[in-house]
Design a protein around this motif. Structure first.
Motif, PDB file in Angstrom:
ATOM      1  N   GLU A   1     -42.924  37.148 -16.579  1.00  0.00           N
ATOM      2  CA  GLU A   1     -42.123  35.923 -16.510  1.00  0.00           C
ATOM      3  C   GLU A   1     -42.376  35.183 -15.196  1.00  0.00           C
ATOM      4  OE1 GLU A   1     -40.093  34.409 -18.801  1.00  0.00           O
ATOM      5  OE2 GLU A   1     -40.930  35.895 -20.179  1.00  0.00           O
ATOM      6  N   GLU A   2     -42.470  35.930 -14.091  1.00  0.00           N
ATOM      7  CA  GLU A   2     -42.689  35.321 -12.779  1.00  0.00           C
ATOM      8  C   GLU A   2     -44.032  34.616 -12.725  1.00  0.00           C
ATOM      9  OE1 GLU A   2     -43.491  36.677  -8.169  1.00  0.00           O
ATOM     10  OE2 GLU A   2     -42.450  38.046  -9.512  1.00  0.00           O
ATOM     11  N   TYR A   3     -45.076  35.252 -13.240  1.00  0.00           N
ATOM     12  CA  TYR A   3     -46.424  34.706 -13.099  1.00  0.00           C
ATOM     13  C   TYR A   3     -46.854  33.800 -14.243  1.00  0.00           C
ATOM     14  CZ  TYR A   3     -47.370  37.486  -9.030  1.00  0.00           C
ATOM     15  OH  TYR A   3     -47.338  38.004  -7.769  1.00  0.00           O
ATOM     16  N   ILE A   4     -46.264  33.945 -15.396  1.00  0.00           N
ATOM     17  CA  ILE A   4     -46.728  33.191 -16.541  1.00  0.00           C
ATOM     18  C   ILE A   4     -45.736  32.120 -16.982  1.00  0.00           C
ATOM     19  CG2 ILE A   4     -47.554  33.336 -18.942  1.00  0.00           C
ATOM     20  CD1 ILE A   4     -49.365  34.720 -16.873  1.00  0.00           C
ATOM     21  N   HIS A   5     -44.455  32.444 -17.028  1.00  0.00           N
ATOM     22  CA  HIS A   5     -43.496  31.524 -17.630  1.00  0.00           C
ATOM     23  C   HIS A   5     -42.550  30.839 -16.659  1.00  0.00           C
ATOM     24  CE1 HIS A   5     -44.579  32.108 -21.743  1.00  0.00           C
ATOM     25  NE2 HIS A   5     -44.577  33.407 -21.586  1.00  0.00           N
ATOM     26  N   THR A   6     -42.689  31.027 -15.391  1.00  0.00           N
ATOM     27  CA  THR A   6     -41.802  30.347 -14.458  1.00  0.00           C
ATOM     28  C   THR A   6     -42.505  29.158 -13.861  1.00  0.00           C
ATOM     29  OG1 THR A   6     -42.523  31.627 -12.578  1.00  0.00           O
ATOM     30  CG2 THR A   6     -40.684  32.532 -13.853  1.00  0.00           C
ATOM     31  N   ASP A   7     -41.915  28.624 -12.830  1.00  0.00           N
ATOM     32  CA  ASP A   7     -42.486  27.474 -12.152  1.00  0.00           C
ATOM     33  C   ASP A   7     -43.783  27.815 -11.444  1.00  0.00           C
ATOM     34  OD1 ASP A   7     -40.364  25.981 -12.987  1.00  0.00           O
ATOM     35  OD2 ASP A   7     -39.227  26.233 -11.131  1.00  0.00           O
ATOM     36  N   TYR A   8     -44.065  29.092 -11.301  1.00  0.00           N
ATOM     37  CA  TYR A   8     -45.293  29.470 -10.604  1.00  0.00           C
ATOM     38  C   TYR A   8     -46.512  28.920 -11.327  1.00  0.00           C
ATOM     39  CZ  TYR A   8     -48.753  32.171  -8.158  1.00  0.00           C
ATOM     40  OH  TYR A   8     -49.830  32.535  -7.421  1.00  0.00           O
TER      41      TYR A   8
ATOM     42  N   GLN B   1     -55.113  32.928 -19.234  1.00  0.00           N
ATOM     43  CA  GLN B   1     -55.356  34.372 -19.210  1.00  0.00           C
ATOM     44  C   GLN B   1     -56.755  34.679 -18.675  1.00  0.00           C
ATOM     45  OE1 GLN B   1     -53.339  36.949 -19.717  1.00  0.00           O
ATOM     46  NE2 GLN B   1     -51.639  35.571 -20.069  1.00  0.00           N
ATOM     47  N   ASP B   2     -57.742  33.884 -19.099  1.00  0.00           N
ATOM     48  CA  ASP B   2     -59.112  34.069 -18.597  1.00  0.00           C
ATOM     49  C   ASP B   2     -59.173  33.837 -17.092  1.00  0.00           C
ATOM     50  OD1 ASP B   2     -59.979  34.669 -21.140  1.00  0.00           O
ATOM     51  OD2 ASP B   2     -60.865  32.683 -21.511  1.00  0.00           O
ATOM     52  N   ASP B   3     -58.477  32.805 -16.622  1.00  0.00           N
ATOM     53  CA  ASP B   3     -58.465  32.521 -15.182  1.00  0.00           C
ATOM     54  C   ASP B   3     -57.803  33.649 -14.400  1.00  0.00           C
ATOM     55  OD1 ASP B   3     -59.800  30.129 -15.515  1.00  0.00           O
ATOM     56  OD2 ASP B   3     -57.992  28.877 -15.383  1.00  0.00           O
ATOM     57  N   ILE B   4     -56.746  34.218 -14.966  1.00  0.00           N
ATOM     58  CA  ILE B   4     -56.074  35.345 -14.314  1.00  0.00           C
ATOM     59  C   ILE B   4     -57.030  36.530 -14.238  1.00  0.00           C
ATOM     60  CG2 ILE B   4     -54.225  37.061 -14.551  1.00  0.00           C
ATOM     61  CD1 ILE B   4     -52.495  34.789 -15.759  1.00  0.00           C
ATOM     62  N   GLN B   5     -57.744  36.795 -15.332  1.00  0.00           N
ATOM     63  CA  GLN B   5     -58.690  37.915 -15.342  1.00  0.00           C
ATOM     64  C   GLN B   5     -59.828  37.689 -14.346  1.00  0.00           C
ATOM     65  OE1 GLN B   5     -58.279  40.857 -16.791  1.00  0.00           O
ATOM     66  NE2 GLN B   5     -56.313  40.068 -17.466  1.00  0.00           N
TER      67      GLN B   5
ATOM     68  N   ASN C   1     -47.917  26.381 -14.367  1.00  0.00           N
ATOM     69  CA  ASN C   1     -47.554  25.242 -15.207  1.00  0.00           C
ATOM     70  C   ASN C   1     -48.053  25.521 -16.617  1.00  0.00           C
ATOM     71  OD1 ASN C   1     -46.834  22.802 -16.208  1.00  0.00           O
ATOM     72  ND2 ASN C   1     -48.416  21.627 -15.153  1.00  0.00           N
ATOM     73  N   SER C   2     -47.352  26.405 -17.289  1.00  0.00           N
ATOM     74  CA  SER C   2     -47.785  26.812 -18.626  1.00  0.00           C
ATOM     75  C   SER C   2     -46.762  26.398 -19.666  1.00  0.00           C
ATOM     76  CB  SER C   2     -48.034  28.312 -18.671  1.00  0.00           C
ATOM     77  OG  SER C   2     -46.846  28.988 -18.362  1.00  0.00           O
ATOM     78  N   VAL C   3     -46.335  25.151 -19.581  1.00  0.00           N
ATOM     79  CA  VAL C   3     -45.318  24.687 -20.510  1.00  0.00           C
ATOM     80  C   VAL C   3     -45.889  24.446 -21.898  1.00  0.00           C
ATOM     81  CG1 VAL C   3     -43.793  23.716 -18.752  1.00  0.00           C
ATOM     82  CG2 VAL C   3     -45.626  22.317 -19.687  1.00  0.00           C
ATOM     83  N   SER C   4     -47.162  24.242 -21.977  1.00  0.00           N
ATOM     84  CA  SER C   4     -47.780  23.994 -23.270  1.00  0.00           C
ATOM     85  C   SER C   4     -47.842  25.272 -24.080  1.00  0.00           C
ATOM     86  CB  SER C   4     -49.190  23.446 -23.079  1.00  0.00           C
ATOM     87  OG  SER C   4     -49.855  23.408 -24.317  1.00  0.00           O
ATOM     88  N   LYS C   5     -47.598  25.159 -25.350  1.00  0.00           N
ATOM     89  CA  LYS C   5     -47.696  26.317 -26.244  1.00  0.00           C
ATOM     90  C   LYS C   5     -49.067  26.371 -26.894  1.00  0.00           C
ATOM     91  CE  LYS C   5     -43.595  27.616 -25.485  1.00  0.00           C
ATOM     92  NZ  LYS C   5     -43.389  28.593 -24.484  1.00  0.00           N
ATOM     93  N   ASN C   6     -49.960  25.543 -26.441  1.00  0.00           N
ATOM     94  CA  ASN C   6     -51.304  25.501 -26.974  1.00  0.00           C
ATOM     95  C   ASN C   6     -51.997  26.833 -26.716  1.00  0.00           C
ATOM     96  OD1 ASN C   6     -54.071  25.124 -27.292  1.00  0.00           O
ATOM     97  ND2 ASN C   6     -53.935  22.954 -26.786  1.00  0.00           N
ATOM     98  N   LEU C   7     -52.454  27.475 -27.772  1.00  0.00           N
ATOM     99  CA  LEU C   7     -53.082  28.784 -27.643  1.00  0.00           C
ATOM    100  C   LEU C   7     -54.352  28.730 -26.819  1.00  0.00           C
ATOM    101  CD1 LEU C   7     -52.608  30.288 -31.219  1.00  0.00           C
ATOM    102  CD2 LEU C   7     -51.383  30.858 -29.122  1.00  0.00           C
ATOM    103  N   ASN C   8     -55.124  27.664 -26.941  1.00  0.00           N
ATOM    104  CA  ASN C   8     -56.343  27.551 -26.153  1.00  0.00           C
ATOM    105  C   ASN C   8     -56.029  27.479 -24.665  1.00  0.00           C
ATOM    106  OD1 ASN C   8     -58.079  27.623 -28.341  1.00  0.00           O
ATOM    107  ND2 ASN C   8     -57.978  25.407 -28.654  1.00  0.00           N
ATOM    108  N   GLU C   9     -54.987  26.756 -24.319  1.00  0.00           N
ATOM    109  CA  GLU C   9     -54.597  26.659 -22.912  1.00  0.00           C
ATOM    110  C   GLU C   9     -54.107  28.008 -22.398  1.00  0.00           C
ATOM    111  OE1 GLU C   9     -51.348  24.302 -20.174  1.00  0.00           O
ATOM    112  OE2 GLU C   9     -52.152  23.286 -21.925  1.00  0.00           O
ATOM    113  N   ASP C  10     -53.322  28.700 -23.208  1.00  0.00           N
ATOM    114  CA  ASP C  10     -52.850  30.031 -22.812  1.00  0.00           C
ATOM    115  C   ASP C  10     -54.033  30.983 -22.625  1.00  0.00           C
ATOM    116  OD1 ASP C  10     -50.229  29.188 -22.871  1.00  0.00           O
ATOM    117  OD2 ASP C  10     -49.767  30.108 -24.807  1.00  0.00           O
ATOM    118  N   LYS C  11     -55.020  30.896 -23.517  1.00  0.00           N
ATOM    119  CA  LYS C  11     -56.212  31.744 -23.389  1.00  0.00           C
ATOM    120  C   LYS C  11     -56.961  31.403 -22.109  1.00  0.00           C
ATOM    121  CE  LYS C  11     -60.055  33.892 -25.401  1.00  0.00           C
ATOM    122  NZ  LYS C  11     -60.403  34.604 -24.225  1.00  0.00           N
ATOM    123  N   MET C  12     -57.062  30.120 -21.802  1.00  0.00           N
ATOM    124  CA  MET C  12     -57.747  29.690 -20.580  1.00  0.00           C
ATOM    125  C   MET C  12     -57.016  30.233 -19.345  1.00  0.00           C
ATOM    126  SD  MET C  12     -58.685  25.833 -19.347  1.00  0.00           S
ATOM    127  CE  MET C  12     -57.016  25.435 -18.851  1.00  0.00           C
TER     128      MET C  12
END
Length: 170
Positions: free
Chosen positions: A86-93, A108-112, A95-106
């Motif tokens: 929640e701290e790293y993905i879904h909070t203000d930390y 996740q890839d950047d985190i990896q 900017n992942s407000v979009s529910k777009n799966l491609n954006e979420d994958k991007m």
């Protein structure tokens, strides 16, 4: 030969106690797979010191305490993992407000990729921390002082924040 006999005795002992341990596991979860994992992890942890309890009438009490502690630690890890997620993905930390799966994958890839940029040891230490392991458990696993583990986690977190700053909200 003697070692094989000892292993056979332990196998018989654990088979005798499996049903009771399954009953104990039912107090913690109704999921069959989780119960099996809990029983197996209890046996694994018990192997380290079972020779001290083999003929002890308090063997089942000891095994129950091991199982309970495993369950509590797993619960805490999952809770911490959820909070960190929640701290790293879904909070203000981020900017992942979009529910777009491609954006979420991007993301996740950047985190990896960011995690791959730190040393393998530091990445592994950080992953264990995210999985809910305590500092002293990680320190023991890596044969490092606890302070070193804390420093490496802190440094890894700072590195990840720097590499992932594009996701920080202004």
């Amino acid at each position: 030969m003697e070692e094989n006999m000892e292993h056979a005795n332990l196998n018989v002992l654990f088979q005798e106690k499996r049903q009771q341990l399954n009953h104990f596991a039912s107090q913690f979860t109704n999921d069959y797979d989780e119960k099996e994992d809990l029983v197996q992890e209890t046996f694994i942890r018990a192997l380290k010191s079972v020779h001290n309890f083999i003929n002890d009438p308090k063997l089942m009490t000891w095994l129950y305490v091991i199982m309970k502690n495993i369950y509590i630690n797993q619960y805490r890890r999952e809770k911490r993992k959820h909070l960190i997620y929640e701290e790293y993905i879904h909070t203000d930390y981020f900017n992942s407000v979009s529910k777009n799966l491609n954006e979420d994958k991007m993301i996740q890839d950047d985190i990896q990729k960011a995690l791959a940029s730190v040393s393998a040891d530091n990445a592994e230490i950080f992953k264990l921390y995210l999985d809910g392991y305590k500092y002293h458990e990680i320190a023991e696993a890596f044969n490092l002082p606890e302070g070193t583990v804390k420093s490496r986690i802190h440094q890894t977190r700072k590195t990840l924040q720097q590499k992932l700053k594009m996701y920080q909200q202004s």
